[in-house]
Design a protein around this motif. Structure first.
Motif, PDB file in Angstrom:
ATOM      1  N   ALA A  61       4.850 -13.021   9.154  1.00  0.00           N
ATOM      2  CA  ALA A  61       3.917 -12.779  10.256  1.00  0.00           C
ATOM      3  C   ALA A  61       2.552 -13.397   9.946  1.00  0.00           C
ATOM      4  O   ALA A  61       2.093 -13.363   8.805  1.00  0.00           O
ATOM      5  CB  ALA A  61       3.763 -11.280  10.503  1.00  0.00           C
ATOM      6  N   ARG A  62       1.921 -13.943  10.985  1.00  0.00           N
ATOM      7  CA  ARG A  62       0.584 -14.502  10.821  1.00  0.00           C
ATOM      8  C   ARG A  62      -0.441 -13.386  10.729  1.00  0.00           C
ATOM      9  O   ARG A  62      -0.388 -12.415  11.478  1.00  0.00           O
ATOM     10  CB  ARG A  62       0.238 -15.410  11.999  1.00  0.00           C
ATOM     11  CG  ARG A  62       1.064 -16.653  12.024  1.00  0.00           C
ATOM     12  CD  ARG A  62       0.661 -17.637  13.072  1.00  0.00           C
ATOM     13  NE  ARG A  62       0.108 -17.016  14.282  1.00  0.00           N
ATOM     14  CZ  ARG A  62      -0.371 -17.679  15.293  1.00  0.00           C
ATOM     15  NH1 ARG A  62      -0.379 -18.985  15.282  1.00  0.00           N
ATOM     16  NH2 ARG A  62      -0.846 -17.054  16.346  1.00  0.00           N
ATOM     17  N   GLN A  63      -1.346 -13.558   9.780  1.00  0.00           N
ATOM     18  CA  GLN A  63      -2.462 -12.633   9.621  1.00  0.00           C
ATOM     19  C   GLN A  63      -3.665 -13.436   9.176  1.00  0.00           C
ATOM     20  O   GLN A  63      -3.550 -14.615   8.858  1.00  0.00           O
ATOM     21  CB  GLN A  63      -2.144 -11.558   8.574  1.00  0.00           C
ATOM     22  CG  GLN A  63      -1.056 -10.610   9.015  1.00  0.00           C
ATOM     23  CD  GLN A  63      -1.146  -9.276   8.325  1.00  0.00           C
ATOM     24  OE1 GLN A  63      -2.225  -8.718   8.173  1.00  0.00           O
ATOM     25  NE2 GLN A  63      -0.017  -8.749   7.920  1.00  0.00           N
ATOM     26  N   ALA A  64      -4.795 -12.783   9.122  1.00  0.00           N
ATOM     27  CA  ALA A  64      -6.010 -13.410   8.604  1.00  0.00           C
ATOM     28  C   ALA A  64      -6.660 -12.437   7.632  1.00  0.00           C
ATOM     29  O   ALA A  64      -6.661 -11.230   7.849  1.00  0.00           O
ATOM     30  CB  ALA A  64      -6.973 -13.749   9.733  1.00  0.00           C
ATOM     31  N   ILE A  65      -7.180 -12.993   6.543  1.00  0.00           N
ATOM     32  CA  ILE A  65      -7.981 -12.203   5.613  1.00  0.00           C
ATOM     33  C   ILE A  65      -9.427 -12.571   5.911  1.00  0.00           C
ATOM     34  O   ILE A  65      -9.822 -13.727   5.760  1.00  0.00           O
ATOM     35  CB  ILE A  65      -7.624 -12.501   4.143  1.00  0.00           C
ATOM     36  CG1 ILE A  65      -6.134 -12.226   3.891  1.00  0.00           C
ATOM     37  CG2 ILE A  65      -8.509 -11.668   3.220  1.00  0.00           C
ATOM     38  CD1 ILE A  65      -5.658 -12.626   2.515  1.00  0.00           C
ATOM     39  N   GLY A  66     -10.195 -11.605   6.379  1.00  0.00           N
ATOM     40  CA  GLY A  66     -11.556 -11.866   6.829  1.00  0.00           C
ATOM     41  C   GLY A  66     -12.587 -11.741   5.733  1.00  0.00           C
ATOM     42  O   GLY A  66     -12.621 -10.744   5.018  1.00  0.00           O
ATOM     43  N   ASN A  67     -13.406 -12.748   5.611  1.00  0.00           N
ATOM     44  CA  ASN A  67     -14.540 -12.723   4.694  1.00  0.00           C
ATOM     45  C   ASN A  67     -15.719 -12.144   5.469  1.00  0.00           C
ATOM     46  O   ASN A  67     -16.606 -12.853   5.914  1.00  0.00           O
ATOM     47  CB  ASN A  67     -14.839 -14.129   4.174  1.00  0.00           C
ATOM     48  CG  ASN A  67     -15.894 -14.134   3.101  1.00  0.00           C
ATOM     49  OD1 ASN A  67     -16.560 -13.139   2.864  1.00  0.00           O
ATOM     50  ND2 ASN A  67     -16.061 -15.276   2.469  1.00  0.00           N
ATOM     51  N   ASP A  68     -15.694 -10.824   5.623  1.00  0.00           N
ATOM     52  CA  ASP A  68     -16.687 -10.141   6.448  1.00  0.00           C
ATOM     53  C   ASP A  68     -17.958  -9.782   5.683  1.00  0.00           C
ATOM     54  O   ASP A  68     -19.040  -9.795   6.242  1.00  0.00           O
ATOM     55  CB  ASP A  68     -16.074  -8.870   7.044  1.00  0.00           C
ATOM     56  CG  ASP A  68     -14.879  -9.177   7.928  1.00  0.00           C
ATOM     57  OD1 ASP A  68     -14.927 -10.178   8.661  1.00  0.00           O
ATOM     58  OD2 ASP A  68     -13.888  -8.429   7.866  1.00  0.00           O
ATOM     59  N   TYR A  69     -17.822  -9.448   4.403  1.00  0.00           N
ATOM     60  CA  TYR A  69     -18.973  -8.962   3.631  1.00  0.00           C
ATOM     61  C   TYR A  69     -19.161  -9.689   2.300  1.00  0.00           C
ATOM     62  O   TYR A  69     -19.913  -9.231   1.457  1.00  0.00           O
ATOM     63  CB  TYR A  69     -18.832  -7.459   3.375  1.00  0.00           C
ATOM     64  CG  TYR A  69     -18.777  -6.667   4.650  1.00  0.00           C
ATOM     65  CD1 TYR A  69     -19.940  -6.358   5.342  1.00  0.00           C
ATOM     66  CD2 TYR A  69     -17.562  -6.255   5.182  1.00  0.00           C
ATOM     67  CE1 TYR A  69     -19.896  -5.645   6.518  1.00  0.00           C
ATOM     68  CE2 TYR A  69     -17.507  -5.539   6.367  1.00  0.00           C
ATOM     69  CZ  TYR A  69     -18.679  -5.236   7.028  1.00  0.00           C
ATOM     70  OH  TYR A  69     -18.623  -4.537   8.196  1.00  0.00           O
ATOM     71  N   SER A  70     -18.462 -10.788   2.117  1.00  0.00           N
ATOM     72  CA  SER A  70     -18.555 -11.539   0.861  1.00  0.00           C
ATOM     73  C   SER A  70     -18.848 -13.006   1.148  1.00  0.00           C
ATOM     74  O   SER A  70     -18.313 -13.900   0.513  1.00  0.00           O
ATOM     75  CB  SER A  70     -17.244 -11.396   0.075  1.00  0.00           C
ATOM     76  OG  SER A  70     -16.980 -10.045  -0.216  1.00  0.00           O
ATOM     77  N   ARG A  71     -19.697 -13.247   2.114  1.00  0.00           N
ATOM     78  CA  ARG A  71     -19.925 -14.616   2.577  1.00  0.00           C
ATOM     79  C   ARG A  71     -20.737 -15.468   1.620  1.00  0.00           C
ATOM     80  O   ARG A  71     -20.914 -16.655   1.848  1.00  0.00           O
ATOM     81  CB  ARG A  71     -20.545 -14.597   3.975  1.00  0.00           C
ATOM     82  CG  ARG A  71     -19.538 -14.060   4.972  1.00  0.00           C
ATOM     83  CD  ARG A  71     -19.987 -14.181   6.380  1.00  0.00           C
ATOM     84  NE  ARG A  71     -18.967 -13.610   7.250  1.00  0.00           N
ATOM     85  CZ  ARG A  71     -19.177 -13.272   8.486  1.00  0.00           C
ATOM     86  NH1 ARG A  71     -20.374 -13.442   9.035  1.00  0.00           N
ATOM     87  NH2 ARG A  71     -18.215 -12.763   9.210  1.00  0.00           N
ATOM     88  N   ASP A  72     -21.207 -14.864   0.539  1.00  0.00           N
ATOM     89  CA  ASP A  72     -21.850 -15.669  -0.499  1.00  0.00           C
ATOM     90  C   ASP A  72     -20.808 -16.413  -1.330  1.00  0.00           C
ATOM     91  O   ASP A  72     -21.150 -17.257  -2.143  1.00  0.00           O
ATOM     92  CB  ASP A  72     -22.720 -14.778  -1.396  1.00  0.00           C
ATOM     93  CG  ASP A  72     -21.941 -13.626  -2.019  1.00  0.00           C
ATOM     94  OD1 ASP A  72     -21.132 -13.003  -1.307  1.00  0.00           O
ATOM     95  OD2 ASP A  72     -22.143 -13.350  -3.207  1.00  0.00           O
ATOM     96  N   ILE A  73     -19.538 -16.123  -1.101  1.00  0.00           N
ATOM     97  CA  ILE A  73     -18.433 -16.792  -1.784  1.00  0.00           C
ATOM     98  C   ILE A  73     -17.827 -17.798  -0.808  1.00  0.00           C
ATOM     99  O   ILE A  73     -17.513 -17.454   0.324  1.00  0.00           O
ATOM    100  CB  ILE A  73     -17.359 -15.769  -2.212  1.00  0.00           C
ATOM    101  CG1 ILE A  73     -17.964 -14.745  -3.165  1.00  0.00           C
ATOM    102  CG2 ILE A  73     -16.157 -16.464  -2.847  1.00  0.00           C
ATOM    103  CD1 ILE A  73     -17.044 -13.590  -3.473  1.00  0.00           C
ATOM    104  N   GLY A  74     -17.672 -19.042  -1.249  1.00  0.00           N
ATOM    105  CA  GLY A  74     -17.051 -20.072  -0.407  1.00  0.00           C
ATOM    106  C   GLY A  74     -15.635 -19.657  -0.014  1.00  0.00           C
ATOM    107  O   GLY A  74     -14.955 -18.924  -0.744  1.00  0.00           O
TER     108      GLY A  74
END
Length: 188
Positions: free
Chosen positions: A76-89
């Protein structure tokens, strides 16, 4: 735009597209993560309707979007969201959550109490930082910029914070939180 500038721009665009294509890979989920079936957030809140996708679950990184890593889990398609760690590429963020070595091999060598805590997405005294990561996921980097720190902040929801305290040898000493949250994350 001059022809040489246009050629350079096209080459840079192709190189960046190639770099993203190289970042598509198969691996395993680093840690227990909570999903609503289509979205996993780096906050890893235990909200209604979310199920735990266990550490070591096979995952394929299929691409990248705006602040998200597109993956396939159990087909199944999913996404892992970089919601609070955007200082990491985004590529490094993906490598945090989708690892190439199966964590199950390490977990099998841990004491039974540690294995049980990880399976239940909880923590217990004496766990290493790596074991906490497998059990709870990464603490969000905006609040935890140093993974070597003696204290990590996590949340079960927007209002249920808990703090994991490590001793001098990098093992869990205690957590600080309210009684209800403690029951959700702590095993004596």
């Amino acid at each position: 735009m001059r022809p040489s500038t246009a050629l350079l721009a096209a080459a840079l665009l192709a190189a960046s597209a190639g770099a993203l294509a190289q970042d598509k890979y198969d691996g395993y989920l680093c840690c227990n993560m909570r999903s609503d079936g289509s979205w996993i957030s780096d906050s890893n809140y235990a909200e209604n309707g979310k199920r735990v996708v266990p550490v070591g679950t096979p995952v394929s990184v299929t691409g990248y979007g705006r602040h998200r890593v597109n993956v396939r889990i159990d087909g199944a398609r999913q996404a892992i969201g970089n919601d609070y760690s955007r200082d990491i590429g985004l590529a490094d963020f993906a490598k945090r959550y989708v690892v190439t070595e199966d964590p199950a091999l390490k977990i099998a060598g841990y004491p039974a109490k540690i294995q049980d805590a990880i399976k239940r997405a909880k923590i217990t005294p004496g766990m290493t930082r790596e074991q906490v990561l497998m059990s709870l996921g990464y603490p969000i980097s905006s609040e935890n910029p140093d993974l070597g720190a003696d204290l990590w902040r996590y949340w079960m929801s927007s209002f249920a914070e808990f703090q994991v305290q490590f001793d001098g040898s990098g093992r869990v000493r205690e957590i600080t939180t309210d009684a209800n949250t403690r029951n959700l994350v702590w095993v004596d």
